[in-house]
Every structure is written in structure tokens, then in C-alpha cells.
Design an enzyme around this catalytic site. Structure first.
Site, PDB file in Angstrom:
ATOM      1  N   GLU A 114       0.807  -1.219   0.000  1.00  0.00           N
ATOM      2  CA  GLU A 114       0.000   0.000   0.000  1.00  0.00           C
ATOM      3  C   GLU A 114       0.840   1.269   0.000  1.00  0.00           C
ATOM      4  OE1 GLU A 114      -2.765  -0.331   3.298  1.00  0.00           O
ATOM      5  OE2 GLU A 114      -3.813  -2.023   2.378  1.00  0.00           O
ATOM      6  N   ASP A 350     -18.833   1.795  11.100  1.00  0.00           N
ATOM      7  CA  ASP A 350     -17.415   1.800  10.723  1.00  0.00           C
ATOM      8  C   ASP A 350     -17.126   2.907   9.700  1.00  0.00           C
ATOM      9  OD1 ASP A 350     -14.738   1.078  10.668  1.00  0.00           O
ATOM     10  OD2 ASP A 350     -15.032  -0.576   9.256  1.00  0.00           O
ATOM     11  N   ASN A 437     -11.955   4.477   0.697  1.00  0.00           N
ATOM     12  CA  ASN A 437     -11.175   4.056   1.856  1.00  0.00           C
ATOM     13  C   ASN A 437      -9.836   4.782   1.854  1.00  0.00           C
ATOM     14  OD1 ASN A 437      -9.958   2.398   3.995  1.00  0.00           O
ATOM     15  ND2 ASN A 437     -11.734   1.096   3.699  1.00  0.00           N
ATOM     16  N   TRP A 438      -8.756   4.120   2.271  1.00  0.00           N
ATOM     17  CA  TRP A 438      -7.467   4.806   2.404  1.00  0.00           C
ATOM     18  C   TRP A 438      -6.824   5.092   1.050  1.00  0.00           C
ATOM     19  CZ3 TRP A 438      -3.626   2.367  -0.042  1.00  0.00           C
ATOM     20  CH2 TRP A 438      -3.825   1.017  -0.309  1.00  0.00           C
ATOM     21  N   CYS A 646      -7.606 -12.753   7.922  1.00  0.00           N
ATOM     22  CA  CYS A 646      -6.431 -13.052   7.088  1.00  0.00           C
ATOM     23  C   CYS A 646      -6.730 -14.136   6.056  1.00  0.00           C
ATOM     24  CB  CYS A 646      -5.251 -13.516   7.952  1.00  0.00           C
ATOM     25  SG  CYS A 646      -4.555 -12.236   9.003  1.00  0.00           S
ATOM     26  N   MET A 684       1.793 -17.272  11.057  1.00  0.00           N
ATOM     27  CA  MET A 684       0.557 -17.804  11.644  1.00  0.00           C
ATOM     28  C   MET A 684       0.662 -17.687  13.166  1.00  0.00           C
ATOM     29  SD  MET A 684      -2.392 -19.222  11.690  1.00  0.00           S
ATOM     30  CE  MET A 684      -3.276 -19.943  13.078  1.00  0.00           C
TER      31      MET A 684
HETATM   32 CA    CA Z   1     -12.536   0.307  10.971  1.00  0.00          CA
END
Ligand code: CA
Length: 716
Positions: A114, A350, A437-438, A646, A684
């Protein structure tokens, strides 16, 4: 001799179910990968010959005057106003079809990338997964150094949305990164060696994480964190860039109703929460966006959602719950708050306001206005007066059914009946993925348009309210009746912020795509989940370039120049929260998720596609584990809460091993893997303390059920 694994063999290792005998070898390989490469800068940039003080010598003066050196990308959004507009124009509409690969550089990752690279004087500083920092020669892609903070892989379970990082800040010879496990690091920009490290977390037992890029303002490194899906209390911290000493900390929500209050602003905020409920923590994490206006001397910070999501649980008597889902204007010297604007009072959906904020000067009704623009998750595009925090205008930029409009005088959303899920389930648009979003927007000074990576998608919020996650809700059809709802789709929208209207849009089959870059060449660049890198006419949206990369992109492109040549670069590697489906994501269905930086220039070479995903054959029969339907349902719920973030909500994502293909030996060791951390070196986490043995067995029964369904589906 330990070799660093390439992304290709990492994929193969995680996909095919490695044998136990190879675990030790793999651990060695991965720890080999963990070794930072500390070679001195060299090559055509001639960095090695420069005095140390000359390397990455970024200052406030340089960032403020960034247009005088358009070949650099000195701060996260290029400039403090975060416009993400490049004044470079050698690559333009007339020649962009000649764009080809200048270089590519693997970042040894098969998960989400990202980061926005920072480019200073021919050196690119960027990040990979697990908060690893990489410096590259921006002309050749040669790696100059790498710094691996060696984040404990057990931290992986503390993340909502993948082991990602959105980049570094560079300032006076140092490179700053916030790590997944909550440290802020200052590295020597010339060689990647650690200068200082501070722990930014108020409580290491809680599920805090850092994925956002720091900013440096007036010699202070500003960093927040994430974790509002996990009951943490949000705050933002400022550290002295030289010493790492904490300068101030602003908590975004009060810790409890009666104090003590760490700063004055929290007294007022506490009156907007239910005084009788046992709330604590409560969200408001500042996990991504910031901007700075040097003239007004205001630092703008976006804050996140309420925790838990349901306000009926969090603050049953209601209230605005300040400063959730807000834009805060702070003094960078001491953290004093000058104004706040809450986009979603009493957030229950959210609806974070952590999305990218752009500062610009717009002429509105004949007046020059200093504005702040944001498209938060809640579906409305806001234009605020950034001196006062007063609303100028707000309109829906995506399909939005929870509120009808923003009231002009109060600046508050006017909710519809569909916002209230206290009595019954509601299918609400936008979803927690957000209308936006971001993924970075871009504001072109040439067109006056804002380019918004966005999506239409909804979400079922349950009436029970204490369940945060309602994946696979079976009542979507029923809840959709009498609503004219759009099909899920992604978009790049060109938005006129003055008229508050759509000018053009590119529709995409997947909802989770990359950020945007606009340039003085009359272009908008955009990478997609489908693995295509586009250049478009910034006024019309006409596609002028379509480069098939073969790897999904969620990051934003940047542009820079070295020796007079203009480059456009992007990080490729799809990932993020597992609520995103693969619909339309042909890149991930065909090719390995080969994490790398790609840099393009005119008359570059053809992009090499990653290796195709190997044929994996039919699903194997799962072991004969029998469980009651009740146990399987318990397993499903425990899986969704603990594993799905995940591994995907139905046992598979392309980034991690497909759990429906677990081998018999893995099933035999299932408790040891989940509770004893047998695979922790591979990322994990151990869930000891989170899950009982009975819950682990139920999860295993659910996975076996998913495997049986997969086997049955292929034999139909
Ligand atoms: Ca959130």
C-alpha cells in the site's frame, strides 16, 4: 549459503502445503530474508561520494517549495497539502501510449502493498509487508539498502487488514517508519541503520498496530495507529525528529466518563458519551490521513470508527461520541485542538474519517476559499473551510442509503430509517469498506477535479448488534426489497468539488483498486485489482494507456524525474481486508501476487507478467472429522472472528494457503498450529488465550465442512 527467497518460491511454499521436514529450512530461509542488506549507496546516483548530511536532506522549506523541484516526491502526498498532483509534463496525453517499463524491483512479498514511495534526489524510499523499509536507486531500481524491523509474526493476529504499510517519511537525513507492532523508527537515510526507536503504544497487550505513513511537521514526527476493530483507544503522537522524545499526545476519545482527562478537549468529548455504560477504549484511531497548512499552522488528522461498531452496545443512550469519525485541526507545536468536524456523529457503521484529506484554494461563489476536501467512508464528499472547520458543501459521491443529505447549517447528516439497526437487520450503503477508503485521491490543479477511487457496496448490520461481522448474511435479498440498489462495483470518479458533481467515471468489476495520481501532462494514472495500469485523459476519462501488469494494485502511483527523464512508479501487490471479494480480479486468479515496485518511462520495455498460478488439481478429501451442525456453526462464528480477517471468510484467499486444501498432517497438528504457534515463523500467530481447545476443534470442523463443500462442488 542462505538465499533470499523470491516472491515466486514464497508463493509456491505457502500454496502447496510444505512438508514438515522443510519447516526448519523455511524458517532459515525466512530469517535469511529478514536480514537487512546494509550496503552503502552506489551506482550512477553517486550517493556514496556525497557527505552523509547531504543525503535525503528534506526540510520544511523544501516541502513547502516542492513545485520548484518537481522531480522529487518529498512527502506522503508529495506536498503538505496532499494534492498528489505532479507538475511534471514530459509524459503527456500525446505520448503516454509509449510508456513502458524502466525497471522493476521485487520486494519479497505476496501480500498487500500500500506504500507511496518517497523520492529524494534520485533515491526512492518505500516499504514492503511487515514494515520493511527499502531504498532503491530511482533510475535503475537497484536496491541500495533494506531495513527489516523484524516484527514479531505473532502480531499478525492484531491486524484487521493485512500486514501492510503505507510508507515512510524522510527528513534531514533520516527515514521514519511506523511498524506493525507499534514502534516508530528513525533510520539513517544513507545506509538504513537504526538511529533510534521508540515504543508508541500505551499498552502493548492491546491490539494496536501502525500501518500509516508518518509525516514530519516543524521537526516533529507525527504518527497515529490502528486497532478500532479491537477495542483500543485512539491517539496521535508527536516525537522530536532528532531525539525521538515524545513532544505531545492527543487522545481522540476519553478513556472513561469521569476522567482523569489527559487534555482539556477530552472533558467536552466525555459529555457526548453514555456516562452510565462501562465504556472504555472505544476507537477513533488515527490510522492514516494527515495534512498540514503552514500558513494557518494547522495539522489536520482524520479519526476512525467507534469500537465496537454498534453504538447500541458502546454508548446505549446515544450521543455524538466525540471525537470518533472526525477531522481534527491541531497545533503541531503542542497538539492543542483548534476545531473539529465530525462527519459521522455517533458512528455505528465503521464510517471512519481517516480517509485522504486534500487542501486546496477553490473559488466558491466568487470567493477564494481555503478548503479541506475529504471523501470519508460514509459516502459524502465534504468541502470544509479549513480555517474554521465550517461546512461549505457535501454531496453523495457513491450510492448512500443511511443518510439522505448533510444539513447545511449544522453540518450533520440527516439519517434515514435504514441507518438504525437496533431493532432489525439493515442492508446499509456504503459498507465498512467505505464509499472511499485509504486509497489516495488526487486533485489536479489543471482540471480542478478530484479523482476518487471509490465503490458501491453494501453490508448487513445485525440487529443483535454485538456481532461486528456479518459475513455471508443470508437475508440480503429480503433486505433489498423495495430498494433500488446498485450492483457491487469499483470506480475511479472524476469529481468537481465546486459544483459537487460527477464529471466522468471509470467502472471496474472489483471493488478494491488502487489510488490516483494526476499530472501536468493532462493525465490521471490508476492501477486496478485486475492488474491493469491505466493512464486517462484527466478531463474526459478517455483511456490513453492500458498496461497489463498481471498483479493487482491497491497503492497509488507517484511521478518523479532523474537526469531529466520523467518516471511514473507504483507498488503492485493486492491485499488488505479479507471482506473484499475476488470478483473480477482476473490478475489474482491467473497470476501469483508478485509484490514489486514498477517504474515506467517513455519507450521503456514490455512488462513481464508474473508466473501463472500452477494448476493445483482437485480438492483432496478432508479427514473424517465428524461434528454436529451446532459445533460447525460455533466453528464458523469463531473462524469469522479470529481467522477470516487473514484467511478469507470462506477459507481461502490467494495471498495465504487455501485452508480447504489442508493436508492430513496439518489436520493432525491443527491444535499445535493454532494454539502452540507451530507456524509462527511463517506469520501464523498462536491463538492461545484467545481460543479454547473446544473452539479450535470447532473451527477445524468448520474448515472440514468447507473442504467437503469444495469437493462436492467439483464432482457435480
Ligand atoms: Ca474500521
Amino acid at each position: 549459503m542462505i538465499q533470499t527467497p523470491t516472491p515466486e518460491n514464497t508463493i509456491d511454499d505457502t500454496r502447496s502445503g510444505y512438508l514438515w521436514i522443510t519447516l526448519l529450512a523455511l524458517t532459515l530461509l525466512l530469517s535469511g530474508c529478514d536480514q537487512g542488506v546494509h550496503s552503502p549507496p552506489s551506482g550512477p546516483m553517486g550517493q556514496a561520494a556525497q557527505p552523509l548530511s547531504g543525503v535525503a536532506d528534506v526540510s520544511a522549506e523544501r516541502i513547502v517549495a516542492a513545485d520548484q523541484e518537481p522531480g522529487n516526491w518529498l512527502s506522503h502526498g508529495r506536498t503538505y497539502d496532499e494534492q498528489r498532483f505532479s507538475p511534471l509534463n514530459k509524459i503527456k496525453r500525446e505520448n503516454v501510449s509509449r510508456l513502458g517499463l524502466a525497471w522493476e524491483s521485487s520486494v519479497a512479498s505476496v501480500r498487500g502493498l500500500e506504500a507511496t514511495p518517497i523520492i529524494v534526489d534520485g533515491v526512492m524510499y518505500t516499504t514492503s509487508t511487515w514494515s520493511r523499509v527499502i531504498a532503491l536507486d530511482a533510475k535503475t531500481g537497484e536496491q541500495l539498502w533494506q531495513h527489516d524491523p523484524k516484527v514479531q509474526r505473532s502480531w499478525g493476529k492484531k491486524l484487521c487488514c493485512d500486514v501492510v504499510n503505507r510508507g515512510v517519511a524522510v527528513w534531514q537525513g533520516k527515514v521514519y517508519v511506523g511498524t506493525l507492532d507499534g514502534y516508530l523508527l528513525a533510520l539513517d537515510a544513507s545506509n538504513g541503520e537504526l538511529i533510534w526507536r521508540v515504543d508508541t503504544l500505551v499498552d502493548r497487550d492491546q491490539y494496536y498496530s501502525i500501518t500509516g505513513a508518518p509525516r514530519v511537521v516543524k521537526g516533529k514526527v507525527i504518527i497515529g495507529n490502528g486497532g478500532a476493530e479491537f477495542d483500543v483507544r485512539g491517539y496521535i503522537s508527536a516525537y522530536d525528529s532528532d531525539s525521538g522524545e515524545l513532544a505531545w499526545r492527543f487522545f481522540t476519545v476519553p478513556g472513561n466518563a469521569d476522567g482523569p482527562f489527559e487534555h482539556e478537549e477530552l472533558k467536552m468529548a466525555a459529555t457526548t458519551w453514555d456516562a452510565d455504560s462501562n465504556w472504555k477504549g472505544a476507537g477513533g484511531t488515527a490510522w492514516d490521513s494527515m495534512a498540514y497548512d503552514p500558513e494557518l499552522d494547522l495539522l489536520y488528522v482524520g479519526t476512525g470508527n467507534g469500537s465496537p461498531w454498534s453504538q447500541y452496545v458502546r454508548s446505549p443512550s446515544g450521543g455524538d461520541n466525540l471525537f470518533l469519525a472526525s477531522i481534527l485541526a491541531l497545533r503541531p507545536d503542542n497538539g492543542e485542538m483548534i476545531w473539529h468536524y465530525q462527519t459521522t456523529p455517533g458512528d455505528a457503521w465503521d464510517y471512519t474519517a481517516t480517509q485522504h484529506m486534500i487542501l486546496a484554494e477553490l473559488q466558491i461563489d466568487g470567493q477564494d476559499r481555503k478548503v479541506l476536501m475529504q471523501a470519508p467512508k460514509n459516502g459524502f464528499f465534504y468541502v470544509l473551510d479549513r480555517a474554521t472547520g465550517k461546512l461549505i458543501s457535501a454531496e453523495k459521491y457513491v450510492f448512500t442509503n443511511w443518510a439522505s443529505h448533510i444539513d447545511q447549517s449544522s453540518g450533520r447528516p440527516v439519517t434515514t430509517g435504514l441507518a438504525d439497526y437496533s431493532q432489525q437487520d439493515r442492508y446499509v450503503f456504503p459498507s465498512p469498506a467505505g464509499g472511499h477508503n485509504w486509497q489516495s485521491m488526487s486533485y489536479s490543479r489543471n482540471t480542478g477535479l478530484v479523482y476518487i477511487p471509490s465503490r458501491d457496496v453494501g453490508w448487513v448490520f445485525n440487529e443483535a448488534g454485538d456481532k461486528w461481522f456479518t459475513f455471508g448474511a443470508d437475508n440480503v435479498a429480503e433486505l433489498s426489497v423495495d430498494q433500488n440498489l446498485p450492483d457491487p462495483a469499483g470506480y475511479l470518479k472524476a469529481w468537481d468539488p465546486i459544483a459537487q458533481r460527477l464529471v466522468w467515471q471509470m467502472e471496474l468489476p472489483n471493488i478494491w483498486n488502487g489510488g490516483a495520481l494526476s499530472t501536468a501532462g493532462g493525465l490521471v494514472f490508476h492501477g486496478t485489482a485486475m492488474g491493469h495500469f491505466y493512464a486517462m485523459n484527466d478531463q474526459t476519462g478517455e483511456v490513453l494507456l492500458d498496461l497489463k501488469i498481471g498483479t493487482g494494485m491497491i497503492a497509488a502511483p507517484v511521478s518523479y524525474s532523474v537526469d531529466g527523464e520523467q518516471y511514473v512508479a507504483i507498488m503492485a501487490g493486492w491485499g488488505g481486508p479479507a471482506f473484499n471479494t475476488l470478483a473480477g480480479n482476473e490478475a489474482l486468479l491467473q497470476y501469483s501476487n508478485s509484490g514489486r515496485v514498477l517504474s515506467f518511462k517513455l519507450d521503456g520495455s514490455k512488462v513481464r507478467l508474473p508466473s501463472p498460478i500452477a494448476q493445483r488439481g482437485p480438492f483432496p478429501e478432508p479427514p473424517d472429522i465428524q461434528a454436529s451442525p451446532e459445533t460447525i456453526e460455533q466453528g464458523r462464528l469463531a473462524y469469522v472472528m479470529n481467522c477470516g480477517g487473514c484467511h478469507g471468510m470462506y477459507g481461502s484467499t490467494p495471498m495465504l494457503p487455501d485452508l480447504r486444501r489442508l493436508t492430513p498432517d496439518k489436520h493432525l497438528l491443527f491444535r499445535q498450529i493454532v494454539l502452540d504457534g507451530l507456524l509462527e515463523p511463517l506469520g501464523m500467530s498462536s491463538f492461545a488465550g484467545d481460543l479454547s481447545e473446544a473452539e479450535v476443534d470447532a473451527i477445524q470442523a468448520y474448515i472440514v465442512e468447507l473442504s467437503r463443500e469444495a469437493v462436492a462442488a467439483q464432482t457435480k
